[in-house]
Design a protein around this motif. Structure first.
Motif, PDB file in Angstrom:
ATOM      1  N   UNK A 158      27.089  44.821  58.536  1.00  0.00           N
ATOM      2  CA  UNK A 158      25.737  44.574  58.041  1.00  0.00           C
ATOM      3  C   UNK A 158      25.696  43.665  56.818  1.00  0.00           C
ATOM      4  N   UNK A 159      26.782  43.614  56.052  1.00  0.00           N
ATOM      5  CA  UNK A 159      26.792  42.811  54.838  1.00  0.00           C
ATOM      6  C   UNK A 159      27.994  41.875  54.848  1.00  0.00           C
ATOM      7  N   UNK A 160      27.949  40.873  54.006  1.00  0.00           N
ATOM      8  CA  UNK A 160      29.081  39.964  53.855  1.00  0.00           C
ATOM      9  C   UNK A 160      29.808  40.278  52.561  1.00  0.00           C
ATOM     10  N   UNK A 161      31.128  40.247  52.590  1.00  0.00           N
ATOM     11  CA  UNK A 161      31.904  40.509  51.371  1.00  0.00           C
ATOM     12  C   UNK A 161      31.634  39.441  50.315  1.00  0.00           C
ATOM     13  N   UNK A 162      31.093  38.298  50.739  1.00  0.00           N
ATOM     14  CA  UNK A 162      30.799  37.213  49.799  1.00  0.00           C
ATOM     15  C   UNK A 162      29.614  37.538  48.900  1.00  0.00           C
ATOM     16  N   UNK A 163      28.912  38.646  49.206  1.00  0.00           N
ATOM     17  CA  UNK A 163      27.788  39.064  48.375  1.00  0.00           C
ATOM     18  C   UNK A 163      28.248  39.760  47.098  1.00  0.00           C
ATOM     19  N   UNK A 194      46.383  32.568  53.965  1.00  0.00           N
ATOM     20  CA  UNK A 194      45.239  33.034  54.749  1.00  0.00           C
ATOM     21  C   UNK A 194      45.273  34.549  54.933  1.00  0.00           C
ATOM     22  N   UNK A 195      46.455  35.107  55.126  1.00  0.00           N
ATOM     23  CA  UNK A 195      46.577  36.570  55.212  1.00  0.00           C
ATOM     24  C   UNK A 195      46.087  37.226  53.928  1.00  0.00           C
ATOM     25  N   UNK A 196      46.490  36.692  52.799  1.00  0.00           N
ATOM     26  CA  UNK A 196      46.070  37.246  51.507  1.00  0.00           C
ATOM     27  C   UNK A 196      44.555  37.128  51.345  1.00  0.00           C
ATOM     28  N   UNK A 197      44.007  36.025  51.789  1.00  0.00           N
ATOM     29  CA  UNK A 197      42.563  35.784  51.718  1.00  0.00           C
ATOM     30  C   UNK A 197      41.798  36.854  52.500  1.00  0.00           C
ATOM     31  N   UNK A 200      42.078  40.340  50.721  1.00  0.00           N
ATOM     32  CA  UNK A 200      41.169  40.482  49.580  1.00  0.00           C
ATOM     33  C   UNK A 200      39.733  40.714  50.069  1.00  0.00           C
ATOM     34  N   UNK A 201      39.351  40.017  51.123  1.00  0.00           N
ATOM     35  CA  UNK A 201      38.008  40.190  51.686  1.00  0.00           C
ATOM     36  C   UNK A 201      37.814  41.620  52.185  1.00  0.00           C
TER      37      UNK A 201
END
Length: 214
Positions: A158-163, A194-197, A200-201
């Motif tokens: 429902x939400x984005x981690x970028x919020x 990319x795995x680390x990215x 973290x997300x």
């Protein structure tokens, strides 16, 4: 609001896009007649699209109704585990196979996305485009197909981690590190970056969910 179908955008793709951009959210009930009116198509292709989406577990049954599915904690963890490995592999292969033009496009995306830091929804859309470009740069059609399936399921969140506060800025820094590794043709560094990215997300999303449940 009506979203007319075109020959290149059938009922399935229109409903899928509506889920992806958050027009239809987890738990929303999808009614065949309403969708036919919204998209300007007959009920038969809508019915077929709903059946296909249910088969893909993007829709679930709630009695006799179909609703947009949601992911519980375990499902989300399983999805991120698969995504982490597949995305890492895509970055590794991109470092091996990406053309100079593809790398230039990735670099431009990172720079252009800085203007979207104050708009989490726009940044989330840009983030999907960035990852898709890496998938394509892997030059492996089977991997691209599997990642498409994974990203469809990501739309059920429902939400984005970028919020999360500060996440957008950090995510772009991570994108920059991924592109740098691909540009240097450092397959291991691209894989790890990319795995680390994604890791973290995932942590960010878990924290957001925990805060919501308080």
């Amino acid at each position: 609001m009506r979203d007319r179908a075109t020959p290149n955008r059938d009922a399935y793709s229109l409903i899928l896009e509506a889920i992806d951009v958050g027009t239809f959210k987890p738990g929303d009930r999808l009614v065949e007649s309403d969708l036919a009116e919204r998209f300007g198509v007959s009920r038969t292709p809508i019915r077929e699209a709903l059946q296909r989406l249910e088969t893909q577990s993007l829709l679930a049954r709630d009695g006799r109704s179909l609703i947009v599915a949601s992911l519980d904690h375990n499902q989300m963890a399983e999805l991120y585990a698969v995504r982490t490995e597949l995305e890492g592999l895509a970055a590794r292969l991109a470092a091996r196979h990406a053309t100079e033009e593809e790398i230039a496009v990735l670099a431009d995306m990172v720079e252009e996305d800085r203007a979207r830091l104050d708009d989490p929804k726009a940044l989330a859309r840009a983030n999907r485009r960035f990852h898709k470009q890496i998938h394509l740069a892997s030059h492996n059609r089977y991997l691209v197909q599997q990642l498409d399936l994974v990203h469809r399921s990501m739309a059920l969140m429902a939400t984005t981690s970028l919020a999360a506060e500060g996440r957008g800025t950090r995510a772009l820094e991570e994108h920059g590190a991924i592109v740098d590794a691909i540009r240097r043709r450092d397959e291991e560094a691209a894989y790890k970056a990319l795995r680390d990215h994604i890791s973290v997300a995932f942590v960010t999303r878990l924290k957001l969910d925990a805060a919501t449940e308080r």
